[in-house]
Every structure is written in C-alpha cells, then in structure tokens.
Design a protein around this motif. Sequence first.
Motif, short mmCIF file in Angstrom:
data_model
loop_
_atom_site.label_atom_id
_atom_site.label_comp_id
_atom_site.label_asym_id
_atom_site.label_seq_id
_atom_site.Cartn_x
_atom_site.Cartn_y
_atom_site.Cartn_z
N ARG A 36 32.33 31.63 38.38
CA ARG A 36 31.47 30.28 38.13
C ARG A 36 30.30 30.59 37.50
O ARG A 36 29.45 31.25 38.04
N GLY A 37 30.17 30.10 36.28
CA GLY A 37 28.77 30.42 35.39
C GLY A 37 29.01 32.05 35.07
O GLY A 37 30.09 32.53 34.85
N ARG A 38 28.07 32.85 35.39
CA ARG A 38 28.16 34.10 35.17
C ARG A 38 28.49 34.99 36.05
O ARG A 38 28.53 35.99 36.12
N VAL A 39 28.59 34.46 37.24
CA VAL A 39 28.74 35.12 38.62
C VAL A 39 30.23 34.72 39.14
O VAL A 39 30.76 34.04 38.77
N LYS A 40 30.67 36.06 39.46
CA LYS A 40 32.10 36.12 39.68
C LYS A 40 32.31 36.39 41.35
O LYS A 40 31.76 37.38 41.84
N TRP A 41 32.84 35.31 42.18
CA TRP A 41 32.77 35.28 43.40
C TRP A 41 34.04 35.98 44.11
O TRP A 41 35.09 35.84 43.33
N CYS A 42 33.80 36.71 45.01
CA CYS A 42 34.91 37.56 45.77
C CYS A 42 35.23 36.82 46.96
O CYS A 42 34.33 36.59 47.72
N LYS A 43 36.25 36.58 47.33
CA LYS A 43 36.91 35.95 48.57
C LYS A 43 37.92 36.76 48.98
O LYS A 43 39.03 37.24 48.35
N ILE A 44 37.95 37.24 50.34
CA ILE A 44 38.93 37.77 50.99
C ILE A 44 40.14 37.14 51.17
O ILE A 44 40.03 35.84 51.52
#
Lengths: 107, 107
Positions: free
Chosen positions: A63-71
């Motif tokens: 999302r945007g330049r941020v990559k979110w990590c989800k378990i």
Amino acid sequence: MSQTLDTVFAALADPTRRAILTMLLEDDMAVTDVADPFEMSLAAVSKHLVILSKAGLITQEKRGRVKWCKIEPNAMKEASVWMQSFGKFEELDMDAFERFLEAELEG
Amino acid sequence: MSQTLDTVFAALADPTRRAILTMLLEDDMAVTDVADPFEMSLAAVSKHLVILSKAGLITQEKRGRVKWCKIEPNAMKEASVWMQSFGKFEELDMDAFERFLEAELEG
DNA sequence: ATATTCGTCAACCAAATGGTTGAATATGCA
DNA sequence: TGCATATTCAACCATTTGGTTGACGAATAT
C-alpha cells in the motif's frame, strides 16, 4: 512427498524467521519495522520474508511504498497435523509457553 | 532462541527424514532396513539418522552389530506446541490425513 | 524539482546441506 | 581362522543457505 511440508518446516527452522512470525502475531507490520530489531541488513530480512511468503506463512500487501506483512497461521495446519500424529503430548503448560515466546522474541 | 526448535524443524524439513519417522511409527528398525526403500546409499541414510538423533527425534541402541532405531515422539512436543500458538486450526479431516501419510511413505 | 524513504535486485561470499565413493571397524557365522 | 554383514568414517563434490554491499525503482515529503 509434500512440498508444502518441506517449505514450511524449512521456514520454521530459522530463529530469525520464527521471531518474525512471533512479532507478526501482535500486528501486521511493514518490512522496515520487521527488520528493525534484527542486527542484520534490511535486504537479509527481506529475503527471510520471501521465504516465509513462499511457505505461505505470511502474505504481503503493498500500500503506497509500504509493504505490509500479515501472518497466515492456517499455513501451519498441515505441518501441525503431521506432527501431532507422532505423539500424544501432555497438556500444555501455558505459563512456560509464554516465557518461551518471550525468549523467542529476544533471541 | 531455541536450539531445539532449530534442529527439530530442520530435521523435519527433509522428506527422506519425515519418511523415516513415518516408517518408525510402525516399529523399531535396523539402519539397513531403514535404508532399504530409499534410492540412496546406506551412508546417506546413516547421516539422516544422525540428524534425527541429534534433534532427539529418534534414539539408537546397538545390540550386537545391529543398531536399532526408535522414534521419540515426545521430542516434537516443543515444536508442536510452538506451532499451535499460531492458529486455531479447523478440526482434522482424518481420512485426508491417512491419505497424506500414505503419500509421505511412498514419496 | 529534489531529496528521502521503502523495499528489492544483483553480485558476491562463507558455511552448511545432501549426496557420492572407498576404506575402516566391529560383530557374527562357518 | 576367515569371510560376510552392519554401520560409520573420511574425503570429496554440487547446491543451497544466510549473510553482505551497492545500485536501483517507486512512492512520498519538502
């Protein structure tokens, strides 16, 4: 032969990757924030995340330049079931387990 | 950081070693007999047994010239508990699990 | 517009992994 | 005694693993 078991167990064999998963239990995190507590380069942590991703243990969404990590705990199901066939373990000592998780995070 | 988790998960990451454990669920076995179904040298299987041994997943006892291998399911406890903290899996489909074990043995 | 931040890629490196073969050791059998 | 069986050891090899650094592209902030 199960490629899934191969990749899941291999992913879990590394203490850095287990620590990452433990962190992600708390909350989804950006790659940079995942990397922060570790004494290694961002690139190294990024590689660990790829391995966790290929094992299905996490998903990543940009999302945007941020990559979110989800378990993705369900990815452990097959491996967990496999292990459980090998013994009837005594009931869990949950206090000991909490202490153990703490140690994992610090490790 | 848990050296035990490292070695147990790493030991389980290899399909040959998982197949060996599944075989040992049936009965204790001599090294030669463990090696028999595999298309690799006896020395290679012997190395796999060392790895399983160091992880505590099997014990070996020498009687005469034969070294007997015995599964130690309790060694999986810590790892199993660790995994279970990551999700509440749906109930097991035991038929699917049986088929899966078959496939593991053939793998 | 420019600088900064986020994350990956590419090239590289050392060490570990999973296999091989041939020799060595130890036990059992004739 | 002498031979066969059971298992490991040692040396070797190719591939994978886990890390590094520096350059890069994409998104954001000033």
